[in-house]
Design a protein around this motif. Structure first.
Motif, PDB file in Angstrom:
ATOM      1  N   GLU A 144       0.833  -1.207   0.000  1.00 33.07           N
ATOM      2  CA  GLU A 144       0.000   0.000   0.000  1.00 33.07           C
ATOM      3  C   GLU A 144       0.868   1.258   0.000  1.00 33.07           C
ATOM      4  O   GLU A 144       0.556   2.227  -0.699  1.00 33.07           O
ATOM      5  N   SER A 145       1.932   1.230   0.755  1.00 34.84           N
ATOM      6  CA  SER A 145       2.833   2.376   0.826  1.00 34.84           C
ATOM      7  C   SER A 145       3.488   2.638  -0.527  1.00 34.84           C
ATOM      8  O   SER A 145       3.573   3.780  -0.980  1.00 34.84           O
ATOM      9  N   LEU A 146       3.938   1.572  -1.186  1.00 31.57           N
ATOM     10  CA  LEU A 146       4.544   1.718  -2.512  1.00 31.57           C
ATOM     11  C   LEU A 146       3.526   2.209  -3.534  1.00 31.57           C
ATOM     12  O   LEU A 146       3.847   3.054  -4.371  1.00 31.57           O
ATOM     13  N   ALA A 147       2.298   1.721  -3.433  1.00 33.02           N
ATOM     14  CA  ALA A 147       1.248   2.168  -4.353  1.00 33.02           C
ATOM     15  C   ALA A 147       0.955   3.653  -4.150  1.00 33.02           C
ATOM     16  O   ALA A 147       0.747   4.387  -5.119  1.00 33.02           O
ATOM     17  N   ALA A 148       0.963   4.098  -2.904  1.00 30.95           N
ATOM     18  CA  ALA A 148       0.701   5.509  -2.614  1.00 30.95           C
ATOM     19  C   ALA A 148       1.818   6.398  -3.156  1.00 30.95           C
ATOM     20  O   ALA A 148       1.563   7.523  -3.594  1.00 30.95           O
TER      21      ALA A 148
ATOM     22  N   GLY B 265      12.631   4.596  -2.392  1.00 31.23           N
ATOM     23  CA  GLY B 265      13.789   3.742  -2.180  1.00 31.23           C
ATOM     24  C   GLY B 265      13.812   3.141  -0.787  1.00 31.23           C
ATOM     25  O   GLY B 265      14.111   1.954  -0.612  1.00 31.23           O
ATOM     26  N   VAL B 266      13.493   3.945   0.203  1.00 31.95           N
ATOM     27  CA  VAL B 266      13.459   3.459   1.585  1.00 31.95           C
ATOM     28  C   VAL B 266      12.401   2.370   1.734  1.00 31.95           C
ATOM     29  O   VAL B 266      12.652   1.323   2.340  1.00 31.95           O
ATOM     30  N   ARG B 267      11.230   2.600   1.183  1.00 33.61           N
ATOM     31  CA  ARG B 267      10.157   1.602   1.292  1.00 33.61           C
ATOM     32  C   ARG B 267      10.551   0.300   0.594  1.00 33.61           C
ATOM     33  O   ARG B 267      10.299  -0.784   1.110  1.00 33.61           O
ATOM     34  N   LYS B 268      11.165   0.417  -0.579  1.00 34.28           N
ATOM     35  CA  LYS B 268      11.588  -0.788  -1.301  1.00 34.28           C
ATOM     36  C   LYS B 268      12.680  -1.538  -0.530  1.00 34.28           C
ATOM     37  O   LYS B 268      12.665  -2.768  -0.468  1.00 34.28           O
TER      38      LYS B 268
END
Length: 75
Positions: free
Chosen positions: A10-14, A25-28
Motif C-alpha cells: 500500500e505504501s509503494l502504491a501511494a 527507495g526506503v520503502r523498497k
C-alpha cells in the motif's frame, strides 16, 4: 508478516507516480528486508536493485551503502 507485506504494498502504491525517489527507495529497501526474512529472496533482490537505482539517481551514498549491506545478506 502478512500485515507488514500489505502495508508495504500500500505504501509503494501511494508513492507510485510521485516524485519521491528517497521515500520510494526506503520503502523498497525495507520491503526487501522483510521479504528476505520471509524467504522470498528473488523478490527481495528485485526490490533491492530498484532501491539502488533510485538512490543512485539522487546521489544518496549513505543509502547505497545500506542497500549494499542488505544485498550481501540476501541469498
Amino acid at each position: 508478516l502478512r500485515a507488514s507485506e500489505e502495508h508495504y504494498r500500500e505504501s509503494l502504491a501511494a508513492l507510485d507516480g510521485m516524485d519521491a525517489p528517497w521515500s520510494m527507495g526506503v520503502r523498497k529497501l525495507e520491503f526487501a528486508q522483510m521479504l528476505a526474512e520471509k524467504g522470498d529472496s528473488a523478490t527481495a533482490k528485485k526490490l533491492l536493485a530498484e532501491a539502488k537505482g533510485l538512490f543512485a539517481c539522487i546521489g544518496a551514498e549513505d543509502m547505497l551503502e545500506k542497500v549494499a549491506t542488505v544485498s550481501e545478506s540476501v541469498r
